[in-house]
Scaffold this active site. Structure first.
Site, PDB file in Angstrom:
ATOM      1  N   HIS A  96      -0.855   1.545 -11.867  1.00  0.00           N
ATOM      2  CA  HIS A  96      -1.837   2.011 -10.880  1.00  0.00           C
ATOM      3  C   HIS A  96      -3.085   1.159 -10.993  1.00  0.00           C
ATOM      4  O   HIS A  96      -3.437   0.715 -12.086  1.00  0.00           O
ATOM      5  CB  HIS A  96      -2.192   3.491 -11.119  1.00  0.00           C
ATOM      6  CG  HIS A  96      -2.777   4.136  -9.915  1.00  0.00           C
ATOM      7  ND1 HIS A  96      -4.117   4.087  -9.626  1.00  0.00           N
ATOM      8  CD2 HIS A  96      -2.190   4.825  -8.906  1.00  0.00           C
ATOM      9  CE1 HIS A  96      -4.328   4.734  -8.493  1.00  0.00           C
ATOM     10  NE2 HIS A  96      -3.185   5.181  -8.027  1.00  0.00           N
ATOM     11  N   ASP A 131       4.372   7.855  -6.565  1.00  0.00           N
ATOM     12  CA  ASP A 131       5.413   7.342  -5.668  1.00  0.00           C
ATOM     13  C   ASP A 131       6.767   7.228  -6.359  1.00  0.00           C
ATOM     14  O   ASP A 131       7.791   7.054  -5.692  1.00  0.00           O
ATOM     15  CB  ASP A 131       4.997   5.973  -5.121  1.00  0.00           C
ATOM     16  CG  ASP A 131       3.692   6.060  -4.368  1.00  0.00           C
ATOM     17  OD1 ASP A 131       3.579   6.927  -3.501  1.00  0.00           O
ATOM     18  OD2 ASP A 131       2.767   5.288  -4.668  1.00  0.00           O
ATOM     19  N   ARG A 135     -21.156  -2.780   8.260  1.00  0.00           N
ATOM     20  CA  ARG A 135     -21.441  -4.184   8.545  1.00  0.00           C
ATOM     21  C   ARG A 135     -21.850  -4.908   7.268  1.00  0.00           C
ATOM     22  O   ARG A 135     -23.001  -5.327   7.108  1.00  0.00           O
ATOM     23  CB  ARG A 135     -22.551  -4.294   9.609  1.00  0.00           C
ATOM     24  CG  ARG A 135     -22.854  -5.708  10.114  1.00  0.00           C
ATOM     25  CD  ARG A 135     -21.605  -6.397  10.613  1.00  0.00           C
ATOM     26  NE  ARG A 135     -21.879  -7.631  11.311  1.00  0.00           N
ATOM     27  CZ  ARG A 135     -21.761  -8.844  10.744  1.00  0.00           C
ATOM     28  NH1 ARG A 135     -21.407  -8.971   9.491  1.00  0.00           N
ATOM     29  NH2 ARG A 135     -21.983  -9.920  11.473  1.00  0.00           N
ATOM     30  N   HIS A 153       0.837  -1.211   0.000  1.00  0.00           N
ATOM     31  CA  HIS A 153       0.000   0.000   0.000  1.00  0.00           C
ATOM     32  C   HIS A 153       0.869   1.257   0.000  1.00  0.00           C
ATOM     33  O   HIS A 153       1.127   1.836  -1.052  1.00  0.00           O
ATOM     34  CB  HIS A 153      -0.934  -0.038   1.199  1.00  0.00           C
ATOM     35  CG  HIS A 153      -2.069   0.933   1.149  1.00  0.00           C
ATOM     36  ND1 HIS A 153      -2.427   1.610   0.029  1.00  0.00           N
ATOM     37  CD2 HIS A 153      -2.940   1.338   2.124  1.00  0.00           C
ATOM     38  CE1 HIS A 153      -3.461   2.391   0.282  1.00  0.00           C
ATOM     39  NE2 HIS A 153      -3.784   2.250   1.543  1.00  0.00           N
ATOM     40  N   ARG A 188      -0.430  14.163 -10.285  1.00  0.00           N
ATOM     41  CA  ARG A 188       0.408  14.394  -9.092  1.00  0.00           C
ATOM     42  C   ARG A 188       1.875  14.138  -9.439  1.00  0.00           C
ATOM     43  O   ARG A 188       2.766  14.874  -9.011  1.00  0.00           O
ATOM     44  CB  ARG A 188      -0.051  13.489  -7.935  1.00  0.00           C
ATOM     45  CG  ARG A 188      -1.506  13.734  -7.539  1.00  0.00           C
ATOM     46  CD  ARG A 188      -1.992  12.711  -6.531  1.00  0.00           C
ATOM     47  NE  ARG A 188      -1.833  11.342  -7.026  1.00  0.00           N
ATOM     48  CZ  ARG A 188      -1.902  10.252  -6.279  1.00  0.00           C
ATOM     49  NH1 ARG A 188      -2.119  10.346  -4.982  1.00  0.00           N
ATOM     50  NH2 ARG A 188      -1.766   9.061  -6.812  1.00  0.00           N
TER      51      ARG A 188
HETATM   52  N1  HAX Z   1       5.874  -3.771 -13.019  1.00  0.00           N
HETATM   53  C1  HAX Z   1       5.681  -5.032 -13.455  1.00  0.00           C
HETATM   54  N2  HAX Z   1       4.478  -5.580 -13.643  1.00  0.00           N
HETATM   55  C2  HAX Z   1       3.414  -4.798 -13.411  1.00  0.00           C
HETATM   56  C3  HAX Z   1       3.534  -3.448 -13.020  1.00  0.00           C
HETATM   57  C4  HAX Z   1       4.826  -2.940 -12.802  1.00  0.00           C
HETATM   58  N3  HAX Z   1       5.051  -1.712 -12.386  1.00  0.00           N
HETATM   59  N4  HAX Z   1       2.302  -2.920 -12.886  1.00  0.00           N
HETATM   60  C5  HAX Z   1       1.431  -3.897 -13.183  1.00  0.00           C
HETATM   61  N5  HAX Z   1       2.109  -5.033 -13.504  1.00  0.00           N
HETATM   62  C6  HAX Z   1       1.563  -6.343 -13.795  1.00  0.00           C
HETATM   63  C7  HAX Z   1       0.797  -6.823 -12.579  1.00  0.00           C
HETATM   64  O1  HAX Z   1       1.706  -7.394 -11.610  1.00  0.00           O
HETATM   65  C8  HAX Z   1      -0.139  -7.828 -13.185  1.00  0.00           C
HETATM   66  O2  HAX Z   1       0.584  -9.022 -13.425  1.00  0.00           O
HETATM   67  P1  HAX Z   1      -0.119 -10.473 -13.182  1.00  0.00           P
HETATM   68  O3  HAX Z   1      -1.252 -10.490 -14.170  1.00  0.00           O
HETATM   69  O4  HAX Z   1       0.965 -11.419 -13.465  1.00  0.00           O
HETATM   70  O5  HAX Z   1      -0.578 -10.466 -11.764  1.00  0.00           O
HETATM   71  C9  HAX Z   1      -0.457  -7.189 -14.520  1.00  0.00           C
HETATM   72  O6  HAX Z   1       0.602  -6.257 -14.806  1.00  0.00           O
HETATM   73  C10 HAX Z   1      -1.775  -6.415 -14.528  1.00  0.00           C
HETATM   74  O7  HAX Z   1      -1.762  -5.501 -13.445  1.00  0.00           O
HETATM   75  P2  HAX Z   1      -2.647  -4.169 -13.475  1.00  0.00           P
HETATM   76  O8  HAX Z   1      -4.073  -4.565 -13.556  1.00  0.00           O
HETATM   77  O9  HAX Z   1      -2.099  -3.227 -14.471  1.00  0.00           O
HETATM   78  O10 HAX Z   1      -2.329  -3.525 -12.048  1.00  0.00           O
HETATM   79  P3  HAX Z   1      -2.944  -3.915 -10.618  1.00  0.00           P
HETATM   80  O11 HAX Z   1      -4.186  -3.122 -10.393  1.00  0.00           O
HETATM   81  O12 HAX Z   1      -3.019  -5.383 -10.442  1.00  0.00           O
HETATM   82  O13 HAX Z   1      -1.793  -3.398  -9.647  1.00  0.00           O
HETATM   83  C11 HAX Z   1      -0.145  -1.899  -8.857  1.00  0.00           C
HETATM   84  C12 HAX Z   1      -1.519  -2.016  -9.520  1.00  0.00           C
HETATM   85  C13 HAX Z   1       0.086  -0.451  -8.500  1.00  0.00           C
HETATM   86  C14 HAX Z   1      -0.100  -2.739  -7.547  1.00  0.00           C
HETATM   87  C15 HAX Z   1       0.929  -2.391  -9.858  1.00  0.00           C
HETATM   88  O14 HAX Z   1       0.926  -1.544 -10.982  1.00  0.00           O
HETATM   89  C16 HAX Z   1       2.311  -2.432  -9.247  1.00  0.00           C
HETATM   90  O15 HAX Z   1       2.656  -3.425  -8.583  1.00  0.00           O
HETATM   91  N6  HAX Z   1       3.150  -1.379  -9.459  1.00  0.00           N
HETATM   92  C17 HAX Z   1       4.471  -1.326  -8.914  1.00  0.00           C
HETATM   93  C18 HAX Z   1       4.425  -0.911  -7.456  1.00  0.00           C
HETATM   94  C19 HAX Z   1       3.979   0.538  -7.304  1.00  0.00           C
HETATM   95  O16 HAX Z   1       4.564   1.437  -7.886  1.00  0.00           O
HETATM   96  N7  HAX Z   1       2.935   0.762  -6.489  1.00  0.00           N
HETATM   97  C20 HAX Z   1       2.411   2.111  -6.237  1.00  0.00           C
HETATM   98  C21 HAX Z   1       1.099   2.399  -6.908  1.00  0.00           C
HETATM   99  C22 HAX Z   1       0.573   3.751  -6.579  1.00  0.00           C
HETATM  100  C23 HAX Z   1      -0.223   3.715  -5.321  1.00  0.00           C
HETATM  101  O17 HAX Z   1      -1.350   3.283  -5.300  1.00  0.00           O
HETATM  102  N8  HAX Z   1       0.376   4.134  -4.206  1.00  0.00           N
HETATM  103  O18 HAX Z   1      -0.232   4.109  -2.987  1.00  0.00           O
END
Ligand code: HAX
Length: 429
Positions: A312, A367, A413, A266, A321
């Site tokens: 995202h 981030d 709930r 998160h 942002r």
């Molecule tokens: N690097 C590699 N693979 C990624 C990716 C990244 N930056 N972003 C998405 N993917 C992958 C996912 O892991 C997923 O793979 P699987 O099907 O094998 O599980 C696939 O692409 C589809 O994912 P998505 O639907 O595009 O994204 P999600 O909603 O599942 O996840 C995340 C969103 C932010 C968690 C994801 O993009 C991620 O892990 N990013 C890297 C970490 C990060 O920067 N997090 C901060 C996000 C901003 C935020 O909310 N901050 O609070």
């Protein structure tokens, strides 16, 4: 009575009667259907909470009270808190009143410092921040007056707590910084002068030249405006809302929100992105070439890891942002080698992610940029970045708590289903 209480008291009857009329006419209206996949999938897309402070639009990003966040980048925290709560900008008198009010409420009771002093020195900064926030419950006006107040007026005590906490959280966060830096007793009272974010900048006591000090203060103002809210259903806001819905006071509720934000998937992405950039520096030396960065990204994906700072859950376009902070960085810290590498990473990462073909968004998220900026100005303890994030999100969580209390939001709930029930429903039993 105060100016903010007065203004909310004027706005609430309209909001309450709108809610009553909507419920009287449309209580049975179906907002969305819920599939088994959604229940197993963290309730993605399920409308379960009403939050009027902000929405996250997949294309336009964060919209606060109908205004795209890119239009708010000149505001201060006081104006944005008023906007979140009342849905309108404060006038000059209201803004000055709020600024003075927050400055006057910033003193933290001594018992909180005893709590900080007794925590193990290697405690995570988020543990300290959440613990300190929770410790202030002893001074909650809502807790003190709960049995005397009727439902209709309880929000006034919640607003008192929200103002106390908004004033004190920067003092707590600064104390966590000093404690984490190994300074045993450096936590002091907030300075009497300055805006909310200027006072926080001063309390961090970082050493800067006068131009850098001014830029850092402006960066913090911008950072907190951009991080002030993100709808009502991210894990942090939802945890806060759920705890608040039980009429637990703002200290319990904000502490709960911070505990959710502390989770690695998160609130930790800012720290993870900077760690990634630092690891590239360690691997290749302080100025990796574009080819080396691309190789490093490819290897990361091949190892089954994510590229931190990209993607995202909701956004499908460039995050405004990120855009705002990136333009601040380009103006103020372009000579910083760490930022230069991060900047290459922002440009190279999207193509690498696109070629992997999985991520729904290949844009750098907010981030991605915060770590290099905070690091440049001397916040070099990466574990502290989630405290900064939590301090920002608390602004919106406090506004949401007051509004939910004022509108009489009921205790949360939703129903849970057993596996036996699902087996029967799916015919797999
Ligand atoms: N690097 C590699 N693979 C990624 C990716 C990244 N930056 N972003 C998405 N993917 C992958 C996912 O892991 C997923 O793979 P699987 O099907 O094998 O599980 C696939 O692409 C589809 O994912 P998505 O639907 O595009 O994204 P999600 O909603 O599942 O996840 C995340 C969103 C932010 C968690 C994801 O993009 C991620 O892990 N990013 C890297 C970490 C990060 O920067 N997090 C901060 C996000 C901003 C935020 O909310 N901050 O609070």
């Amino acid at each position: 009575m105060t100016l903010l209480h007065d203004r909310l008291a004027q706005l609430l009857p309209g909001l309450r009667s709108e809610r009553s009329a909507m419920l009287a006419q449309h209580a049975e209206l179906e907002l969305c259907a819920v599939s088994l996949g959604q229940v197993y999938g963290g309730l993605r897309g399920v409308i379960g909470v009403i939050c009027d402070t902000s929405v996250v639009d997949p294309q336009r990003g964060l919209i606060i009270r109908g205004r795209p966040v890119r239009e708010l980048t000149g505001l201060g925290v006081e104006e944005v808190f008023w906007l979140l709560l009342c849905g309108e900008y404060p006038d000059k008198a209201q803004k000055e009143w709020l600024r003075a009010e927050l400055a006057s409420r910033a003193r933290v009771p001594d018992y909180a410092w005893s709590v900080l002093a007794s925590a193990p020195p290697d405690s995570h900064p988020m543990v300290l921040f959440s613990l300190l926030t929770l410790s202030l419950q002893r001074s909650s006006r809502q807790a003190r007056d709960y049995h005397e107040l009727g439902k209709e007026s309880l929000w006034r005590a919640t607003l008192e707590d929200a103002l106390d906490l908004l004033a004190r959280l920067p003092v707590l966060a600064a104390a966590v910084w000093h404690r984490d830096q190994g300074r045993a007793q450096a936590w002091a009272d907030s300075p009497a002068e300055g805006s909310w974010s200027e006072r926080f900048a001063a309390m961090l006591s970082l050493t800067h030249s006068p131009p850098a000090a001014a830029a850092f203060a402006d960066l913090l103002r911008l950072y907190f405006v951009l991080h002030c809210d993100h709808e009502g259903s991210n894990a942090c806001a939802l945890a806060c809302h759920t705890v608040g819905s039980a009429h637990s006071d703002a200290c319990y509720s904000i502490s709960a929100g911070l505990n959710a934000l502390a989770g690695p998937i998160h609130g930790l992405a800012s720290e993870m992105t900077l760690r990634f950039v630092l690891a590239m520096h360690k691997h290749y030396g302080s100025a990796p070439s574009e080819g080396q960065i691309e190789d490093y990204c490819q290897q990361t994906l091949a190892a089954g890891r994510v590229l931190p700072g990209f993607g995202h859950a909701v956004l499908r376009a460039a995050d405004p942002r990120f855009v705002a902070l990136h333009s601040f960085a380009a103006e103020h810290i372009s000579v910083d080698p760490l930022y230069a590498t991060a900047d290459h990473y922002y440009r190279i990462g999207p193509a690498v992610l696109a070629s992997a073909g999985k991520a729904k968004s290949i844009h750098p998220n907010v981030d991605a940029i915060t770590g290099p900026l905070l690091h440049h100005y001397g916040l070099t303890e990466l574990r502290y970045y989630t405290v900064m994030f939590g301090l920002g999100l608390s602004i919106g969580m406090l506004a949401q708590l007051v509004l939910n209390r004022a509108l009489g939001s009921p205790i949360m709930r939703p129903r849970s289903a057993s596996l036996a029930e699902l087996r029967e429903l799916t015919g797999t039993g």
